[in-house]
Design an enzyme around this catalytic site. Structure first.
Site, short mmCIF file in Angstrom:
data_model
loop_
_atom_site.label_atom_id
_atom_site.label_comp_id
_atom_site.label_asym_id
_atom_site.label_seq_id
_atom_site.Cartn_x
_atom_site.Cartn_y
_atom_site.Cartn_z
N CYS A 87 0.86 -1.18 0.00
CA CYS A 87 0.00 0.00 0.00
C CYS A 87 0.90 1.23 0.00
O CYS A 87 1.75 1.38 0.90
CB CYS A 87 -0.86 -0.03 1.26
SG CYS A 87 -1.84 1.45 1.53
N CYS A 110 -1.20 4.07 -6.55
CA CYS A 110 -2.00 3.42 -5.51
C CYS A 110 -2.27 2.01 -6.00
O CYS A 110 -2.61 1.83 -7.19
CB CYS A 110 -3.30 4.18 -5.30
SG CYS A 110 -4.56 3.29 -4.34
N1 DGL Z 1 -4.08 0.77 -1.90
C1 DGL Z 1 -3.62 1.84 -1.13
C2 DGL Z 1 -2.45 2.58 -1.74
O1 DGL Z 1 -1.70 2.00 -2.48
C3 DGL Z 1 -4.56 2.74 -0.38
C4 DGL Z 1 -5.94 2.94 -0.85
C5 DGL Z 1 -6.79 3.59 0.20
O2 DGL Z 1 -7.19 2.86 1.10
O3 DGL Z 1 -7.03 4.79 0.12
O4 DGL Z 1 -2.25 3.73 -1.46
#
Ligand code: DGL
Length: 277
Positions: A75, A197
């Site tokens: 993430c 993301c």
């Molecule tokens: N998948 C996550 C990232 O790469 C975060 C998404 C979220 O929960 O806002 O930032």
């Protein structure tokens, strides 16, 4: 830590499945434990204190209950907010994070203009600002925070019927439009788009419909997986060849994660379990 221990992977939800897919391809002999913190998603607009608290709780639980030998923070938002705190708190645990692949994008662009889409948390972080400050000159990088996009993607993947109004497509149109440059190969056009993301890859067809077929989209699954392999090299932890199991955990409904993992990873539907913390 025993070599046959699993590697822990977590994300605010399903986004990290894109990283897990690359990890399973790169390291088919390893066992993985994936935690989707969908019950506490999204992270992107919640602020550092919240994301840091969740990240700490998840790592503690993955260590205590699963004895993980390494951790992948799949993430961007959690990496930006918390990895510098997780590493000193767990000095014996190898930890790999993800960050928007801006350097490869700057190396790849021919038009000289790179777009980056990411969560507000990632885009506003000191870590990301330092990454931008360290880039070589001569390439324009335009960054667009995308409030609500990761969460809309999360819901559309977990419950396809929950996006009847096409919220994902509307948000993709809005945020790609806000980059305020044409897409393509012409002078000044954005020819390379960084998916900053881990959720965004799930919307690649929608993003491509807006940005056009020729735009290069860059995500981080394969390079992160190679980095984990390097970590498991002789002298460090030993890679193993006799595992291959993946355990799926979620802080939301396991049936939803199981269905998403079945589609994305080919795992048996119904293979996810609830994790309560
Ligand atoms: N998948 C996550 C990232 O790469 C975060 C998404 C979220 O929960 O806002 O930032």
């Amino acid at each position: 830590m025993p070599a046959n221990a699993p590697i822990g992977v977590f994300d605010s939800g399903i986004g990290g499945l894109s990283i897990l897919r690359a990890l399973r391809a790169e390291l088919p002999g390893e066992d993985f434990v994936y935690l989707a913190d969908s019950g506490h998603a999204p992270y992107g607009e919640r602020g550092d204190a919240y994301v840091t608290a969740r990240s700490r709780a998840i790592v503690d639980a993955l260590r205590a209950r699963h004895g993980i030998k390494a951790l992948v923070v799949a993430c961007n938002t959690a990496t930006a907010a918390a990895i510098h705190l997780l590493r000193p708190a767990h000095p014996d645990l190898p930890i790999v994070g993800v960050e928007p692949a801006v350097k490869p994008a700057v190396a790849a662009t021919r038009s000289g203009h790179v777009g980056v889409i990411a969560t507000r948390g990632t885009a506003g972080s000191a870590k990301f600002q330092a990454l931008l400050a360290g880039l070589r000159g001569g390439v324009r990088v335009t960054v667009q925070p995308c409030d609500g996009l990761a969460y809309a993607i999360e819901r559309s993947v977990l419950q396809p019927a929950a996006d009847p109004g096409g919220e994902v497509a509307a948000l993709c149109r809005r945020y790609l439009g806000a980059l305020d440059a044409p897409f393509g190969n012409g002078p000044g056009a954005i020819d390379t788009l960084v998916l900053g993301c881990t959720h965004y890859i799930f919307a690649e067809p929608v993003l491509r419909a807006v940005a056009g077929a020729e735009v290069r989209m860059i995500e981080t699954g394969a390079p992160v997986a190679r980095q984990v392999r390097r970590l498991l090299s002789p002298g460090g932890l030993q890679p193993r060849a006799d595992g291959g199991r993946t355990t799926l955990l979620t802080t939301d409904d396991p049936a939803l994660l199981g269905a998403a993992a079945a589609g994305w990873l080919g795992l048996p539907a119904g293979s996810a379990r609830a994790a309560l913390f």
